[in-house]
Design a protein around this motif. Structure first.
Motif, PDB file in Angstrom:
ATOM      1  N   LEU A   1       0.847  -1.186   0.000  1.00  0.00           N
ATOM      2  CA  LEU A   1       0.000   0.000   0.000  1.00  0.00           C
ATOM      3  C   LEU A   1       0.884   1.238   0.000  1.00  0.00           C
ATOM      4  O   LEU A   1       1.739   1.400   0.870  1.00  0.00           O
ATOM      5  CB  LEU A   1      -0.905   0.022   1.231  1.00  0.00           C
ATOM      6  CG  LEU A   1      -1.698   1.320   1.475  1.00  0.00           C
ATOM      7  CD1 LEU A   1      -2.746   1.524   0.386  1.00  0.00           C
ATOM      8  CD2 LEU A   1      -2.341   1.328   2.858  1.00  0.00           C
ATOM      9  N   LEU A   2       0.688   2.103  -0.974  1.00  0.00           N
ATOM     10  CA  LEU A   2       1.347   3.415  -1.009  1.00  0.00           C
ATOM     11  C   LEU A   2       0.257   4.467  -0.903  1.00  0.00           C
ATOM     12  O   LEU A   2      -0.665   4.507  -1.737  1.00  0.00           O
ATOM     13  CB  LEU A   2       2.128   3.596  -2.310  1.00  0.00           C
ATOM     14  CG  LEU A   2       3.362   2.708  -2.498  1.00  0.00           C
ATOM     15  CD1 LEU A   2       3.902   2.865  -3.910  1.00  0.00           C
ATOM     16  CD2 LEU A   2       4.440   3.067  -1.485  1.00  0.00           C
ATOM     17  N   LYS A   3       0.344   5.315   0.107  1.00  0.00           N
ATOM     18  CA  LYS A   3      -0.713   6.304   0.325  1.00  0.00           C
ATOM     19  C   LYS A   3      -0.126   7.664   0.636  1.00  0.00           C
ATOM     20  O   LYS A   3       0.685   7.805   1.553  1.00  0.00           O
ATOM     21  CB  LYS A   3      -1.626   5.872   1.485  1.00  0.00           C
ATOM     22  CG  LYS A   3      -2.826   6.799   1.686  1.00  0.00           C
ATOM     23  CD  LYS A   3      -3.547   6.523   2.988  1.00  0.00           C
ATOM     24  CE  LYS A   3      -2.794   7.090   4.169  1.00  0.00           C
ATOM     25  NZ  LYS A   3      -3.563   7.053   5.434  1.00  0.00           N
ATOM     26  N   TYR A   4      -0.540   8.667  -0.126  1.00  0.00           N
ATOM     27  CA  TYR A   4      -0.231  10.062   0.180  1.00  0.00           C
ATOM     28  C   TYR A   4      -1.428  10.678   0.879  1.00  0.00           C
ATOM     29  O   TYR A   4      -2.584  10.419   0.523  1.00  0.00           O
ATOM     30  CB  TYR A   4       0.056  10.853  -1.093  1.00  0.00           C
ATOM     31  CG  TYR A   4       1.436  10.659  -1.664  1.00  0.00           C
ATOM     32  CD1 TYR A   4       2.459  11.567  -1.405  1.00  0.00           C
ATOM     33  CD2 TYR A   4       1.722   9.567  -2.476  1.00  0.00           C
ATOM     34  CE1 TYR A   4       3.723  11.393  -1.934  1.00  0.00           C
ATOM     35  CE2 TYR A   4       2.984   9.383  -3.008  1.00  0.00           C
ATOM     36  CZ  TYR A   4       3.976  10.295  -2.739  1.00  0.00           C
ATOM     37  OH  TYR A   4       5.224  10.114  -3.267  1.00  0.00           O
ATOM     38  N   TYR A   5      -1.132  11.511   1.855  1.00  0.00           N
ATOM     39  CA  TYR A   5      -2.166  12.276   2.564  1.00  0.00           C
ATOM     40  C   TYR A   5      -1.778  13.748   2.512  1.00  0.00           C
ATOM     41  O   TYR A   5      -0.613  14.114   2.731  1.00  0.00           O
ATOM     42  CB  TYR A   5      -2.264  11.825   4.024  1.00  0.00           C
ATOM     43  CG  TYR A   5      -3.057  12.770   4.898  1.00  0.00           C
ATOM     44  CD1 TYR A   5      -4.435  12.639   5.037  1.00  0.00           C
ATOM     45  CD2 TYR A   5      -2.425  13.826   5.572  1.00  0.00           C
ATOM     46  CE1 TYR A   5      -5.158  13.526   5.832  1.00  0.00           C
ATOM     47  CE2 TYR A   5      -3.137  14.708   6.361  1.00  0.00           C
ATOM     48  CZ  TYR A   5      -4.503  14.557   6.483  1.00  0.00           C
ATOM     49  OH  TYR A   5      -5.213  15.441   7.254  1.00  0.00           O
TER      50      TYR A   5
ATOM     51  N   THR B   1       4.024  -2.757   3.487  1.00  0.00           N
ATOM     52  CA  THR B   1       4.015  -4.087   2.877  1.00  0.00           C
ATOM     53  C   THR B   1       3.447  -5.136   3.831  1.00  0.00           C
ATOM     54  O   THR B   1       3.207  -6.268   3.434  1.00  0.00           O
ATOM     55  CB  THR B   1       5.433  -4.506   2.444  1.00  0.00           C
ATOM     56  OG1 THR B   1       6.295  -4.536   3.585  1.00  0.00           O
ATOM     57  CG2 THR B   1       5.988  -3.540   1.406  1.00  0.00           C
ATOM     58  N   LEU B   2       3.246  -4.746   5.084  1.00  0.00           N
ATOM     59  CA  LEU B   2       2.625  -5.634   6.064  1.00  0.00           C
ATOM     60  C   LEU B   2       1.160  -5.829   5.677  1.00  0.00           C
ATOM     61  O   LEU B   2       0.453  -4.849   5.423  1.00  0.00           O
ATOM     62  CB  LEU B   2       2.721  -5.008   7.455  1.00  0.00           C
ATOM     63  CG  LEU B   2       2.249  -5.841   8.641  1.00  0.00           C
ATOM     64  CD1 LEU B   2       3.212  -6.987   8.903  1.00  0.00           C
ATOM     65  CD2 LEU B   2       2.118  -4.951   9.873  1.00  0.00           C
ATOM     66  N   PRO B   3       0.662  -7.061   5.609  1.00  0.00           N
ATOM     67  CA  PRO B   3      -0.759  -7.259   5.316  1.00  0.00           C
ATOM     68  C   PRO B   3      -1.637  -6.451   6.266  1.00  0.00           C
ATOM     69  O   PRO B   3      -1.379  -6.415   7.478  1.00  0.00           O
ATOM     70  CB  PRO B   3      -0.955  -8.767   5.506  1.00  0.00           C
ATOM     71  CG  PRO B   3       0.394  -9.349   5.211  1.00  0.00           C
ATOM     72  CD  PRO B   3       1.383  -8.346   5.760  1.00  0.00           C
TER      73      PRO B   3
ATOM     74  N   ASN C   1       6.854 -10.339   8.221  1.00  0.00           N
ATOM     75  CA  ASN C   1       5.650 -10.214   7.392  1.00  0.00           C
ATOM     76  C   ASN C   1       5.608  -8.927   6.568  1.00  0.00           C
ATOM     77  O   ASN C   1       4.782  -8.807   5.655  1.00  0.00           O
ATOM     78  CB  ASN C   1       4.396 -10.274   8.282  1.00  0.00           C
ATOM     79  CG  ASN C   1       4.240 -11.605   8.951  1.00  0.00           C
ATOM     80  OD1 ASN C   1       4.348 -12.647   8.314  1.00  0.00           O
ATOM     81  ND2 ASN C   1       3.990 -11.592  10.259  1.00  0.00           N
ATOM     82  N   GLY C   2       6.472  -7.955   6.898  1.00  0.00           N
ATOM     83  CA  GLY C   2       6.475  -6.706   6.145  1.00  0.00           C
ATOM     84  C   GLY C   2       6.831  -5.527   7.032  1.00  0.00           C
ATOM     85  O   GLY C   2       7.208  -5.678   8.194  1.00  0.00           O
TER      86      GLY C   2
END
Length: 256
Positions: A3-7, A129-131, A94-95
């Protein structure tokens, strides 16, 4: 999974309103799901939200970020402010969870639906990258304070709920502090400092599936089970710290 997220956020209209933006992509194997959202909340009006399955374009300069999203008729630039540097908040087999506040106290210029806005704001990105169903916490606090009178800006993250994985960190322009973060109805305590809350307004108080999907939350069954019943409370207000007036935007998220 990644997940890549910009805020992004910005106080506009002399602090009477706030604009919040999200731009994200979720990669599951060979499938990538883009997402973006704009939220507008004025103190005296209902919340407005529009989302799209289009991430938009991100252009990063030396000390600036430009986000353009034609599907949302939005273009915004966040320039300057405090940079915390990239932080690895969690790592396991796990990430990982990586976080970077790139611009706190930034000068912001926005063109949205042909209307111009400007003010002070904040930008960050998260790389996970962690679930998402293995996140190491059941309660999360996040927030930022930006001074009205000078360039000081502070941000914080605290999470708890899983044994030995709790964190509580505060970042200013030239320091990082590991101290307890406490929310009450009328103040936020950041270690030995506190922010007095005035004229607090709720941006949202609902489950995250509604926050993410808006009116499309009938599709919440597509989200991992652990993410469907998360309660999110997000506020903005005036805040006084060390005698200085400023603006706060903060949230508390609880996994039920």
């Amino acid at each position: 999974m990644r997940l890549l997220k910009y805020y992004f956020d910005c106080h506009v209209e002399d602090g009477e309103a706030v604009i919040i933006g999200y731009s994200a992509s979720l990669k599951l194997g060979i499938i990538t799901i883009p997402y973006s959202c704009i939220i507008y909340k004025k103190k005296s009006e209902p919340l407005f939200q529009k989302q799209s399955l289009f991430r938009g374009n991100m252009t990063e300069g030396k000390r600036s970020i430009l986000w353009e999203n034609s599907k949302l008729s939005f273009e915004g630039t966040w320039e300057g402010g405090t940079d915390t540097g990239a932080q690895e908040l969690f790592f396991s087999k796990n990430g990982y969870i990586k976080w970077h506040c790139t611009n706190n106290g930034a000068d912001v210029k926005i063109n949205w639906n042909g209307k111009e806005y400007s003010g002070k704001g904040y930008a960050e990105y998260v790389d996970v990258t962690l679930p998402l169903w293995k996140l190491p916490f059941t309660e999360l606090k996040w927030g930022r304070w930006i001074s009205d009178t000078d360039n000081e800006a502070v941000t914080w993250i605290s999470w708890s709920g899983i044994k030995n994985e709790n964190i509580s960190r505060i970042w200013g322009e030239n320091y990082t502090e590991n101290s307890e973060i406490i929310y009450t109805d009328d103040e936020i305590r950041l270690g030995n400092r506190k922010i007095e809350i005035r004229n607090k307004k709720s941006i949202r108080d609902e489950i995250v599936s509604r926050s993410i999907l808006g009116r499309k939350d009938i599709f919440s069954f597509l989200l991992p089970k652990k993410l469907r019943n998360i309660d999110e409370k997000k506020y903005f207000s005036e805040g006084i710290m060390d005698g200085k007036k400023g603006k706060i935007l903060y949230e508390e998220v609880i996994w039920k």
